[in-house]
Design a protein around this motif. Sequence first.
Motif, PDB file in Angstrom:
ATOM      1  N   GLU A 109       0.825  -1.207   0.000  1.00 19.49           N
ATOM      2  CA  GLU A 109       0.000   0.000   0.000  1.00 19.49           C
ATOM      3  C   GLU A 109       0.861   1.259   0.000  1.00 19.49           C
ATOM      4  OE1 GLU A 109      -2.679  -0.401   3.308  1.00 19.49           O
ATOM      5  OE2 GLU A 109      -3.975  -1.788   2.210  1.00 19.49           O
ATOM      6  N   ARG A 110       2.003   1.203   0.675  1.00 16.64           N
ATOM      7  CA  ARG A 110       2.900   2.353   0.725  1.00 16.64           C
ATOM      8  C   ARG A 110       3.438   2.689  -0.673  1.00 16.64           C
ATOM      9  NH1 ARG A 110       6.058   0.558   4.311  1.00 16.64           N
ATOM     10  NH2 ARG A 110       4.942   1.394   6.104  1.00 16.64           N
ATOM     11  N   ALA A 111       3.578   1.670  -1.524  1.00 17.85           N
ATOM     12  CA  ALA A 111       4.021   1.916  -2.893  1.00 17.85           C
ATOM     13  C   ALA A 111       2.996   2.762  -3.647  1.00 17.85           C
ATOM     14  CB  ALA A 111       4.262   0.591  -3.624  1.00 17.85           C
ATOM     15  N   LYS A 112       1.715   2.614  -3.308  1.00 18.59           N
ATOM     16  CA  LYS A 112       0.644   3.403  -3.925  1.00 18.59           C
ATOM     17  C   LYS A 112       0.423   4.722  -3.203  1.00 18.59           C
ATOM     18  CE  LYS A 112      -1.844  -0.630  -5.546  1.00 18.59           C
ATOM     19  NZ  LYS A 112      -3.058  -1.417  -5.464  1.00 18.59           N
ATOM     20  N   ASN A 113       0.704   4.729  -1.903  1.00 14.87           N
ATOM     21  CA  ASN A 113       0.499   5.930  -1.089  1.00 14.87           C
ATOM     22  C   ASN A 113       1.734   6.141  -0.213  1.00 14.87           C
ATOM     23  OD1 ASN A 113      -0.241   7.981   0.593  1.00 14.87           O
ATOM     24  ND2 ASN A 113      -2.017   6.960   1.468  1.00 14.87           N
ATOM     25  N   PRO A 114       2.717   6.903  -0.716  1.00 10.15           N
ATOM     26  CA  PRO A 114       3.960   7.092   0.023  1.00 10.15           C
ATOM     27  C   PRO A 114       3.798   7.863   1.338  1.00 10.15           C
ATOM     28  CG  PRO A 114       4.100   8.043  -2.196  1.00 10.15           C
ATOM     29  CD  PRO A 114       2.730   7.502  -2.025  1.00 10.15           C
ATOM     30  N   ASP A 115       2.598   8.410   1.592  1.00 11.79           N
ATOM     31  CA  ASP A 115       2.362   9.123   2.847  1.00 11.79           C
ATOM     32  C   ASP A 115       2.205   8.176   4.042  1.00 11.79           C
ATOM     33  OD1 ASP A 115       2.476  11.579   1.603  1.00 11.79           O
ATOM     34  OD2 ASP A 115       0.313  11.681   1.271  1.00 11.79           O
ATOM     35  N   ILE A 116       2.038   6.884   3.788  1.00 15.70           N
ATOM     36  CA  ILE A 116       1.949   5.923   4.889  1.00 15.70           C
ATOM     37  C   ILE A 116       3.317   5.884   5.569  1.00 15.70           C
ATOM     38  CG2 ILE A 116       1.594   3.506   5.537  1.00 15.70           C
ATOM     39  CD1 ILE A 116      -0.269   3.270   3.077  1.00 15.70           C
ATOM     40  N   PRO A 117       3.352   6.156   6.864  1.00 13.61           N
ATOM     41  CA  PRO A 117       4.658   6.217   7.542  1.00 13.61           C
ATOM     42  C   PRO A 117       5.348   4.853   7.610  1.00 13.61           C
ATOM     43  CG  PRO A 117       2.858   6.482   9.111  1.00 13.61           C
ATOM     44  CD  PRO A 117       2.237   6.446   7.753  1.00 13.61           C
ATOM     45  N   LEU A 118       6.662   4.896   7.760  1.00 14.36           N
ATOM     46  CA  LEU A 118       7.447   3.663   7.879  1.00 14.36           C
ATOM     47  C   LEU A 118       7.349   3.061   9.276  1.00 14.36           C
ATOM     48  CD1 LEU A 118      10.660   4.775   5.960  1.00 14.36           C
ATOM     49  CD2 LEU A 118       8.893   3.183   5.167  1.00 14.36           C
ATOM     50  N   ARG A 119       7.206   3.915  10.273  1.00 17.82           N
ATOM     51  CA  ARG A 119       7.129   3.454  11.658  1.00 17.82           C
ATOM     52  C   ARG A 119       5.881   4.013  12.300  1.00 17.82           C
ATOM     53  NH1 ARG A 119      11.573   0.862  13.370  1.00 17.82           N
ATOM     54  NH2 ARG A 119      13.440   1.159  12.171  1.00 17.82           N
ATOM     55  N   GLY A 120       5.335   3.236  13.220  1.00 16.08           N
ATOM     56  CA  GLY A 120       4.138   3.664  13.919  1.00 16.08           C
ATOM     57  C   GLY A 120       4.387   3.789  15.405  1.00 16.08           C
ATOM     58  N   ASP A 121       3.327   3.531  16.154  1.00 15.51           N
ATOM     59  CA  ASP A 121       3.415   3.605  17.610  1.00 15.51           C
ATOM     60  C   ASP A 121       4.541   2.715  18.122  1.00 15.51           C
ATOM     61  OD1 ASP A 121       1.253   5.285  17.567  1.00 15.51           O
ATOM     62  OD2 ASP A 121      -0.207   3.706  18.007  1.00 15.51           O
ATOM     63  N   TYR A 122       5.197   3.192  19.137  1.00 15.75           N
ATOM     64  CA  TYR A 122       6.250   2.449  19.819  1.00 15.75           C
ATOM     65  C   TYR A 122       7.458   2.177  18.923  1.00 15.75           C
ATOM     66  CZ  TYR A 122       2.116   1.786  22.688  1.00 15.75           C
ATOM     67  OH  TYR A 122       0.965   1.999  23.410  1.00 15.75           O
ATOM     68  N   GLY A 123       7.585   2.917  17.808  1.00 14.86           N
ATOM     69  CA  GLY A 123       8.733   2.771  16.926  1.00 14.86           C
ATOM     70  C   GLY A 123       8.756   1.494  16.116  1.00 14.86           C
ATOM     71  N   ILE A 124       7.630   0.825  15.998  1.00 16.98           N
ATOM     72  CA  ILE A 124       7.543  -0.446  15.282  1.00 16.98           C
ATOM     73  C   ILE A 124       7.367  -0.184  13.785  1.00 16.98           C
ATOM     74  CG2 ILE A 124       6.169  -2.556  14.980  1.00 16.98           C
ATOM     75  CD1 ILE A 124       5.378  -2.256  17.957  1.00 16.98           C
ATOM     76  N   GLU A 125       8.147  -0.876  12.958  1.00 17.08           N
ATOM     77  CA  GLU A 125       7.997  -0.758  11.512  1.00 17.08           C
ATOM     78  C   GLU A 125       6.619  -1.252  11.093  1.00 17.08           C
ATOM     79  OE1 GLU A 125      11.125  -2.065   8.871  1.00 17.08           O
ATOM     80  OE2 GLU A 125      12.570  -1.911  10.522  1.00 17.08           O
ATOM     81  N   ILE A 126       5.969  -0.491  10.222  1.00 18.44           N
ATOM     82  CA  ILE A 126       4.624  -0.841   9.740  1.00 18.44           C
ATOM     83  C   ILE A 126       4.774  -1.618   8.446  1.00 18.44           C
ATOM     84  CG2 ILE A 126       2.370   0.047   9.069  1.00 18.44           C
ATOM     85  CD1 ILE A 126       3.099   2.629  10.583  1.00 18.44           C
ATOM     86  N   ARG A 127       4.386  -2.891   8.469  1.00 18.71           N
ATOM     87  CA  ARG A 127       4.547  -3.744   7.295  1.00 18.71           C
ATOM     88  C   ARG A 127       3.331  -4.614   6.990  1.00 18.71           C
ATOM     89  NH1 ARG A 127       9.676  -4.188   5.590  1.00 18.71           N
ATOM     90  NH2 ARG A 127      11.322  -3.427   6.913  1.00 18.71           N
ATOM     91  N   ASP A 128       2.711  -5.161   8.025  1.00 16.33           N
ATOM     92  CA  ASP A 128       1.737  -6.229   7.845  1.00 16.33           C
ATOM     93  C   ASP A 128       0.340  -5.797   8.267  1.00 16.33           C
ATOM     94  OD1 ASP A 128       4.051  -7.807   7.289  1.00 16.33           O
ATOM     95  OD2 ASP A 128       4.305  -8.107   9.444  1.00 16.33           O
ATOM     96  N   GLU A 129      -0.648  -6.502   7.725  1.00 14.48           N
ATOM     97  CA  GLU A 129      -2.052  -6.252   8.073  1.00 14.48           C
ATOM     98  C   GLU A 129      -2.565  -7.430   8.897  1.00 14.48           C
ATOM     99  OE1 GLU A 129      -5.306  -4.772   5.203  1.00 14.48           O
ATOM    100  OE2 GLU A 129      -5.458  -6.977   5.214  1.00 14.48           O
ATOM    101  N   ILE A 130      -3.281  -7.100   9.967  1.00 17.53           N
ATOM    102  CA  ILE A 130      -3.843  -8.108  10.856  1.00 17.53           C
ATOM    103  C   ILE A 130      -5.366  -7.982  10.805  1.00 17.53           C
ATOM    104  CG2 ILE A 130      -3.823  -9.033  13.212  1.00 17.53           C
ATOM    105  CD1 ILE A 130      -0.968  -8.558  11.850  1.00 17.53           C
TER     106      ILE A 130
END
Length: 159
Positions: A132-153
């Motif tokens: 999704e980040r490839a389509k929307n580069p505004d999605i941050p790389l890291r989220g809460d607690y400094g965790i890399e955002i990669r997967d969907e649950i």
Amino acid sequence: MTIIVRSTQDEDHDVIHDLLVNRWTSPEMLLDGDLIDASQLPGFVAFEGDELVGLVTLIIRDDEWEILTLDSVNRWGGTGSKLLEAVIHDARIKGVKRVTVRTSNDNLDAFRFYQRRGFRLERVRPGVIDEERAKNPDIPLRGDYGIEIRDEILFARAV
């Protein structure tokens, strides 16, 4: 002051749009590669007096509702729980069998919130947020607690 939860109405559109922009940067959300305008979806709003303090938006399917967004302006105050209760109550009345919600792997607060309210972890989709980040580069790389955002649950609950 008392929080009132009710179904969204046409006259709520402007405040819903503003809340989504403030909380998500845009009302448009990527879901399975499709761009969805969450401000146009049905759902529930929470007002404290004249102030919008919470919102849940829904994708309605025949036997399943999916929560696209759930926002509480004042975290930990019970607004999110009230909104979720409204969703579950309405789904039950309308004969919906289950409610689902997706979140990213960094959102540990959402993991706690949904599991405490009867949702179960159902599926992990590795790399979806990277796609999704490839389509929307505004999605941050890291989220809460400094965790890399990669997967969907995906969490789900029977109604």
